[in-house]
Design a protein around this motif. Structure first.
Motif, PDB file in Angstrom:
ATOM      1  N   ARG A   1      -1.833   0.308 -13.633  1.00 25.45           N
ATOM      2  CA  ARG A   1      -1.555   0.078 -12.214  1.00 25.45           C
ATOM      3  C   ARG A   1      -2.819  -0.641 -11.640  1.00 25.45           C
ATOM      4  NH1 ARG A   1       2.000   2.710 -13.577  1.00 25.45           N
ATOM      5  NH2 ARG A   1       3.006   4.690 -12.901  1.00 25.45           N
TER       6      ARG A   1
ATOM      7  N   GLU B   1      -4.625   1.066  -6.552  1.00 25.98           N
ATOM      8  CA  GLU B   1      -4.102  -0.254  -5.210  1.00 25.98           C
ATOM      9  C   GLU B   1      -3.286   0.544  -3.972  1.00 25.98           C
ATOM     10  OE1 GLU B   1      -3.350  -4.741  -4.328  1.00 25.98           O
ATOM     11  OE2 GLU B   1      -2.322  -3.680  -5.606  1.00 25.98           O
ATOM     12  N   LYS B   2      -2.746   1.909  -4.250  1.00 25.09           N
ATOM     13  CA  LYS B   2      -1.440   2.708  -3.689  1.00 25.09           C
ATOM     14  C   LYS B   2      -2.573   3.810  -2.329  1.00 25.09           C
ATOM     15  CE  LYS B   2      -0.991   6.662  -6.381  1.00 25.09           C
ATOM     16  NZ  LYS B   2      -2.011   7.115  -5.960  1.00 25.09           N
ATOM     17  N   ASP B   3      -3.712   3.901  -3.139  1.00 27.16           N
ATOM     18  CA  ASP B   3      -4.359   4.527  -2.490  1.00 27.16           C
ATOM     19  C   ASP B   3      -5.339   3.791  -1.047  1.00 27.16           C
ATOM     20  OD1 ASP B   3      -4.489   6.425  -3.939  1.00 27.16           O
ATOM     21  OD2 ASP B   3      -5.918   6.730  -5.408  1.00 27.16           O
TER      22      ASP B   3
ATOM     23  N   GLN C   1      -4.466   1.769   0.783  1.00 25.91           N
ATOM     24  CA  GLN C   1      -2.336   0.633   1.626  1.00 25.91           C
ATOM     25  C   GLN C   1      -2.440   1.739   3.026  1.00 25.91           C
ATOM     26  OE1 GLN C   1       0.413  -0.243  -1.422  1.00 25.91           O
ATOM     27  NE2 GLN C   1      -0.623  -2.418  -1.807  1.00 25.91           N
ATOM     28  N   SER C   2      -3.103   2.620   2.851  1.00 19.01           N
ATOM     29  CA  SER C   2      -2.561   4.094   3.866  1.00 19.01           C
ATOM     30  C   SER C   2      -3.375   3.991   5.024  1.00 19.01           C
ATOM     31  CB  SER C   2      -1.471   5.714   3.296  1.00 19.01           C
ATOM     32  OG  SER C   2      -1.853   5.521   4.167  1.00 19.01           O
TER      33      SER C   2
END
Length: 152
Positions: A106, A121-123, A125-126
């Motif tokens: 990831r 990275e997904k954490d 971007q929000s």
């Protein structure tokens, strides 16, 4: 000499101040958490993390949607100088999950100066999620330190 009621009033005032300080510190931590994850998304270095462990925590979540669980996901990534850094995140998912084989990767973000502050990275971007976290922290500080709260 102080009477019993004076001692009790002083004790109650000390507890109120302690609660105000404690909840204000919690608000400050919420604000830092939200701002750090935004900063990671904007200026953090990119890397690739390998998922090392996936563990389901507790039982089924007490929600309207049945069959959802909380998972703790551990990962490891290497810095350009060869040091290995470990991190973890939480994720909510259904009852079916894969075991970590050491081959899942990831994208990860970290601060070059202090790589122990990192996140998948997904954490990062929000931005709406982080704005809510910062707002909750500011709300806690405001509520605990407003004039109306202090008068009570």
């Amino acid at each position: 000499m102080k009477t019993r009621s004076q001692k009790k009033a002083r004790s109650t005032a000390g507890k109120k101040i302690g609660a105000r300080i404690g909840i204000s510190l919690l608000g400050i931590m919420f604000i830092f958490w939200g701002l750090i994850t935004v900063a990671l998304g904007i200026v953090g270095e990119k890397g690739v993390a390998v998922i090392t462990h996936i563990r389901r925590e507790g039982g089924e979540r007490n929600e309207a949607i049945r069959g959802r669980y909380t998972y703790c996901i551990a990962y490891r990534f290497s810095l350009p100088d060869g040091r290995r850094i470990e991190g973890w995140t939480k994720q909510i998912g259904d009852s079916v999950f894969l075991k970590a084989t050491g081959k899942s990767i990831r994208p990860v973000r970290y601060f070059a100066a202090f790589p122990h502050i990192n996140a998948l990275e997904k954490d990062t971007q929000s931005y709406w999620g982080q704005a809510v976290i910062v707002g909750i922290g500011a709300f806690l500080i405001w509520v605990m330190n407003s004039k109306r709260t202090r008068k009570k």
